[in-house]
Design an enzyme around this catalytic site. Structure first.
Site: not given
Ligand SMILES: *Cc1c(COP(=O)(O)O)cnc(C)c1O
Length: 389
Positions: A72, A150, A178, A324
Site C-alpha cells: 500500500t 488479486n 500479486q 477488503c
Molecule cells: C495485498 C495487495 C496490496 C497491498 O499490499 P499490503 O502489503 O497488504 O499493503 C496491493 N495490491 C495488491 C494487488 C494486493 O494484492
C-alpha cells in the site's frame, strides 16, 4: 484441525528459511544500519544483500529498490510522487479493478483537484488499450495499472501498456504485488518506471514492501525525515523484515518454475474438476490470461459467505474475492466492473494456491465443495428451480 490454506492472495505463510534468515536480527544483530560502528555496519551489509536479492528477482539494479512498509505504501508513494514531481499535471489514469491501495487513493485525490480516469474492463476482465490511448493527454502525470488482479488472477499486458504510456512521455507505475514471484519479470528489458511489491504475498512477513524506481525517474519521497534509502524513504530500516524480503525473493526465484508447472497444474485441476461436477458455475476471468495460482469461480444462486462458512467448517480457507470487501454486502468492485451478473457475483469464491499446496488438499476441496453448493441451492428458491432443470 489442520487448515487447508487456499487464500494465498490475501496473505502467505512465512517460509521457514525466510524466518531463520531474519531471526538473528532481533536479539543479536539489532544494530542500526546507519550507525558508524562495526555493529551497525554488519547489518548494513546484510540490508545491501537483501536489496540485491530483490533486484535480482525483478531484473533490476539494487539502487533501483526502495524498501517501504507495505504494498500500500509503495502504491501511494508512486502516485503521489508523480503528482508532486509534475505539479502542472493533474490527471491520473488507472483501472476500475485496482486494489484499494490504488483506487481509494485516486478517489481521494479527486477531492483535491486531481482528475482521475478509471479504465473499464470487459466481461473477461481485460482492458481496452484503445481506451487507454484515448485517455492520455498533456495533463496526465501518471498511469497506474496493476500487473495481476488479486481477485480474479487476470494478468494485464503490462509491457504493451508501458510502451503505449512511455510513447506519450508519461510515467508508468504498476502494482505487481500479486505477480512478483508468480510470473517472471525482467525490468532491465522493460519500460516500466515504478513497480510495487509486498513481502507478505510472497512468503515474507507482513509489514514490508518495496518500490522499484527506474534510474532517472523523477521522484519525491512520501515519508521525509532522515537520510535512509538515499533520501527516498525516511525512517529507520526495518532490518529484519528487509532481510526476510530479500531471502523470500531469492527463494521465489528458485520456485518460479514450480509455480508455473506444479502449482499451475493443481490450480487447473481444481478448476476443471469443480466445473465438471458443479452445474451453473463459471470462471471469473475465464477468457483472459491469468496467474498460475488463482481461480475465481461464480456459483449461481448461492451466497459466497455461506459457502465460505461451510468450507471453513471443513478446515478449508478460501475467500469471497478481496479480504477488503468481504464482510460488506456489496459484491466486489472487480466483478461488478466485469459485469458479472448479480446472482453470480454474490456466489463467487476465490481459491489462491501457493508452493505449499498439495495434491491431497486439492482432492479435499473437490470432495467437499460440490455437496456444499448442492445443500445451499436446495434451501434457496432460485437454487431449487435450477436443480429441477
Ligand atoms: C495485498 C495487495 C496490496 C497491498 O499490499 P499490503 O502489503 O497488504 O499493503 C496491493 N495490491 C495488491 C494487488 C494486493 O494484492
Amino acid at each position: 484441525m489442520k487448515e487447508i490454506y487456499l487464500d494465498n492472495n490475501a496473505t502467505t505463510r512465512v517460509d521457514e528459511a525466510v524466518f531463520e534468515e531474519m531471526r538473528p536480527y532481533f536479539t543479536e544483530l539489532y544494530g542500526n544500519p546507519s550507525s558508524m560502528h562495526f555493529f551497525g555496519g554488519q547489518v548494513q551489509k546484510k540490508v545491501d544483500e537483501a536489496r540485491a536479492q530483490v533486484a535480482a528477482l525483478l531484473g533490476a539494479q539494487p539502487e533501483e529498490i526502495v524498501f517501504t512498509a507495505c504494498g500500500t505504501e509503495s502504491d501511494n508513494t508512486a502516485i503521489r510522487s508523480a503528482l508532486e514531481a509534475f505539479p502542472t499535471r493533474r490527471h491520473v489514469i488507472t483501472s476500475r479493478v485496482e486494489h484499494p491501495a490504488v483506487l481509494t487513493l485516486c478517489r481521494n485525490l479527486t477531492k483535491h483537484g486531481v482528475r482521475v480516469t478509471e479504465l473499464n474492463v470487459d466481461s473477461a476482465g481485460r482492458l481496452d488499450l484503445d481506451e487507454l490511448k484515448r485517455a492520455i493527454d498533456d495533463d496526465t502525470a501518471i498511469v497506474s495499472i496493476m500487473h495481476a488482479n488479486n481477485e480474479t488472477g487476470v494478468v494485464f499486458p503490462i509491457e504493451e501498456i508501458a510502451g503505449i504510456v512511455k510513447e506519450r512521455g508519461v510515467l508508468f507505475h504498476t502494482d505487481a504485488v500479486q505477480s512478483v514471484g508468480k510470473i517472471p519479470l525482467n525490468l532491465a528489458k522493460s519500460r516500466i518506471d515504478m513497480l510495487s511489491l509486498s513481502g507478505h504475498k510472497l512468503h515474507a512477513p507482513k509489514g514490508i514492501g518495496a518500490l522499484y524506481l527506474r534510474k532517472g525517474t523523477p521522484f519525491r519521497p512520501f515519508l521525509v525525515g532522515g537520510h535512509q534509502e538515499k533520501n527516498r524513504r525516511a525512517g529507520t530500516e526495518a532490518t529484519s523484515s528487509i532481510i526476510a524480503l530479500g531471502k523470500a525473493c531469492q527463494v521465489a526465484g528458485e520456485f518460479l518454475h514450480d509455480e508455473n508447472t506444479r502449482v499451475k497444474g493443481l490450480c487447473d485441476r481444481l478448476e476443471r474438476e469443480l466445473m465438471a461436477i458443479i452445474p451453473a458455475a463459471r470462471i471469473n476471468g475465464g477468457g483472459a490470461e491469468r496467474l498460475p495460482n488463482t481461480v475465481s469461480i461464480a456459483f449461481e444462486f448461492v451466497e459466497g459467505e455461506a459457502i465460505l462458512l461451510l468450507l471453513s467448517e471443513k478446515g478449508i480457507c478460501a475467500s469471497s474475492g478481496s479480504a477488503c470487501t468481504s464482510g460488506s454486502q456489496e459484491p466486489s468492485h472487480v466483478l461488478r466492473a466485469m459485469g458479472v451478473p448479480f446472482t453470480c457475483a454474490h456466489g463467487s469464491i476465490r481459491f489462491s494456491l501457493s508452493r505449499f499446496t498439495t495434491d491431497a488438499e486439492i482432492d479435499a476441496v473437490i470432495r467437499e465443495l460440490p455437496p456444499i453448493i448442492q445443500r445451499l441451492r436446495e434451501i434457496s428458491p432460485f437454487g431449487r428451480e435450477l436443480l429441477k432443470k
